[in-house]
Design a protein around this motif. Structure first.
Motif, mmCIF file in Angstrom:
data_model
loop_
_atom_site.group_PDB
_atom_site.id
_atom_site.type_symbol
_atom_site.label_atom_id
_atom_site.label_comp_id
_atom_site.label_asym_id
_atom_site.label_seq_id
_atom_site.Cartn_x
_atom_site.Cartn_y
_atom_site.Cartn_z
ATOM 1 N N GLU A 20 0.835 -1.212 0.000
ATOM 2 C CA GLU A 20 0.000 0.000 0.000
ATOM 3 C C GLU A 20 0.865 1.254 0.000
ATOM 4 O O GLU A 20 0.618 2.197 -0.765
ATOM 5 N N LEU A 21 1.896 1.247 0.837
ATOM 6 C CA LEU A 21 2.796 2.408 0.900
ATOM 7 C C LEU A 21 3.566 2.569 -0.423
ATOM 8 O O LEU A 21 3.800 3.693 -0.880
ATOM 9 N N SER A 22 3.958 1.475 -1.033
ATOM 10 C CA SER A 22 4.656 1.526 -2.330
ATOM 11 C C SER A 22 3.752 2.153 -3.385
ATOM 12 O O SER A 22 4.191 2.976 -4.199
ATOM 13 N N LYS A 23 2.483 1.769 -3.381
ATOM 14 C CA LYS A 23 1.526 2.355 -4.326
ATOM 15 C C LYS A 23 1.389 3.861 -4.079
ATOM 16 O O LYS A 23 1.364 4.665 -5.019
ATOM 17 N N GLN A 24 1.323 4.246 -2.802
ATOM 18 C CA GLN A 24 1.200 5.666 -2.470
ATOM 19 C C GLN A 24 2.445 6.437 -2.907
ATOM 20 O O GLN A 24 2.353 7.557 -3.409
ATOM 21 N N VAL A 25 3.631 5.825 -2.728
ATOM 22 C CA VAL A 25 4.883 6.478 -3.147
ATOM 23 C C VAL A 25 4.892 6.648 -4.653
ATOM 24 O O VAL A 25 5.238 7.726 -5.175
ATOM 25 N N ARG A 26 4.520 5.607 -5.403
ATOM 26 C CA ARG A 26 4.471 5.713 -6.868
ATOM 27 C C ARG A 26 3.473 6.793 -7.296
ATOM 28 O O ARG A 26 3.754 7.596 -8.177
ATOM 29 N N THR A 27 2.320 6.815 -6.651
ATOM 30 C CA THR A 27 1.308 7.839 -6.956
ATOM 31 C C THR A 27 1.863 9.227 -6.643
ATOM 32 O O THR A 27 1.711 10.167 -7.436
ATOM 33 N N SER A 28 2.537 9.359 -5.516
ATOM 34 C CA SER A 28 3.137 10.646 -5.147
ATOM 35 C C SER A 28 4.219 11.054 -6.139
ATOM 36 O O SER A 28 4.344 12.225 -6.498
ATOM 37 N N GLN A 29 5.005 10.060 -6.593
ATOM 38 C CA GLN A 29 6.042 10.366 -7.580
ATOM 39 C C GLN A 29 5.415 10.836 -8.891
ATOM 40 O O GLN A 29 5.878 11.780 -9.510
ATOM 41 N N HIS A 30 4.342 10.172 -9.325
ATOM 42 C CA HIS A 30 3.635 10.589 -10.547
ATOM 43 C C HIS A 30 3.042 11.985 -10.370
ATOM 44 O O HIS A 30 3.130 12.830 -11.269
ATOM 45 N N ASP A 31 2.453 12.214 -9.197
ATOM 46 C CA ASP A 31 1.875 13.539 -8.916
ATOM 47 C C ASP A 31 2.958 14.621 -8.911
ATOM 48 O O ASP A 31 2.760 15.718 -9.439
ATOM 49 N N ALA A 32 4.120 14.300 -8.319
ATOM 50 C CA ALA A 32 5.225 15.260 -8.279
ATOM 51 C C ALA A 32 5.731 15.547 -9.693
ATOM 52 O O ALA A 32 6.014 16.694 -10.042
ATOM 53 N N ALA A 33 5.836 14.501 -10.508
ATOM 54 C CA ALA A 33 6.287 14.695 -11.892
ATOM 55 C C ALA A 33 5.276 15.560 -12.653
ATOM 56 O O ALA A 33 5.651 16.474 -13.402
ATOM 57 N N ALA A 34 4.004 15.272 -12.454
ATOM 58 C CA ALA A 34 2.961 16.074 -13.116
ATOM 59 C C ALA A 34 3.011 17.520 -12.630
ATOM 60 O O ALA A 34 2.855 18.463 -13.416
ATOM 61 N N ALA A 35 3.246 17.712 -11.334
ATOM 62 C CA ALA A 35 3.337 19.069 -10.778
ATOM 63 C C ALA A 35 4.528 19.811 -11.371
ATOM 64 O O ALA A 35 4.446 21.007 -11.669
ATOM 65 N N ARG A 36 5.670 19.094 -11.568
ATOM 66 C CA ARG A 36 6.836 19.734 -12.189
ATOM 67 C C ARG A 36 6.525 20.151 -13.623
ATOM 68 O O ARG A 36 6.911 21.227 -14.066
ATOM 69 N N VAL A 37 5.817 19.292 -14.352
ATOM 70 C CA VAL A 37 5.431 19.625 -15.731
ATOM 71 C C VAL A 37 4.519 20.848 -15.741
ATOM 72 O O VAL A 37 4.716 21.792 -16.526
ATOM 73 N N LEU A 38 3.537 20.858 -14.840
ATOM 74 C CA LEU A 38 2.623 22.004 -14.761
ATOM 75 C C LEU A 38 3.362 23.276 -14.354
ATOM 76 O O LEU A 38 3.107 24.359 -14.907
ATOM 77 N N ALA A 39 4.283 23.157 -13.408
ATOM 78 C CA ALA A 39 5.049 24.324 -12.970
ATOM 79 C C ALA A 39 5.908 24.857 -14.110
ATOM 80 O O ALA A 39 6.028 26.074 -14.302
ATOM 81 N N GLY A 40 6.515 23.949 -14.878
ATOM 82 C CA GLY A 40 7.304 24.380 -16.043
ATOM 83 C C GLY A 40 6.434 25.107 -17.052
ATOM 84 O O GLY A 40 6.836 26.130 -17.618
ATOM 85 N N GLY A 41 5.238 24.569 -17.290
ATOM 86 C CA GLY A 41 4.307 25.236 -18.211
ATOM 87 C C GLY A 41 3.889 26.594 -17.689
ATOM 88 O O GLY A 41 3.793 27.565 -18.439
#
Length: 132
Positions: A20-41
């Motif tokens: 469960e924690l691994s899934k949350q970490v992967r989700t958080s990593q995806h969210d962080a990557a998406a946030a970086r893309v949005l911030a760059g935009g």
């Protein structure tokens, strides 16, 4: 053995929790990557807006400067034309004054002529009736 029976459900629970924690970490990593893309935009958008505002400011300033020059030229033209009108009025005033002076001379001459005719004795000639 009681401990081994007790250990297996705990390990299973820990494994489930780790999954469960691994899934949350992967989700958080995806969210962080998406946030970086949005911030760059957003950074690019802000840079574009700044450029557009800078260009708009330059265009507005150039437009106001051109309008100021036009208004200065217009005011100068109006002043020249008012000067011409004033000069025209002065010329007309001079002409009207000259006309009035000429008419006054005519009146003075007519008064002199009338006074001269009144002082003459009536001889009964046809010329004396001209001014009656």
């Amino acid at each position: 053995m009681a401990k081994s029976k007790d250990l297996e459900p705990r390990v299973t629970a820990l494994e489930d929790k780790v999954d469960e924690l691994s899934k949350q970490v992967r989700t958080s990593q995806h969210d962080a990557a998406a946030a970086r893309v949005l911030a760059g935009g957003a950074d690019r958008d802000v840079a574009e807006i700044r450029t557009e505002i800078r260009d708009f400011r330059k265009a507005t300033t150039a437009s106001f400067n051109a309008m100021r020059e036009d208004m200065t030229d217009f005011r100068r033209d109006v002043e020249v034309r008012f000067g011409q009108v004033d000069q025209g009025f002065a010329e007309m005033r001079g002409k009207l004054d000259a006309t009035a002076a000429g008419q006054q001379q005519i009146v003075t001459l007519l008064d002199t002529l009338i006074a001269h005719e009144k002082d003459k004795p009536d001889t009964g000639s046809a010329d004396s009736s001209k001014f009656d």
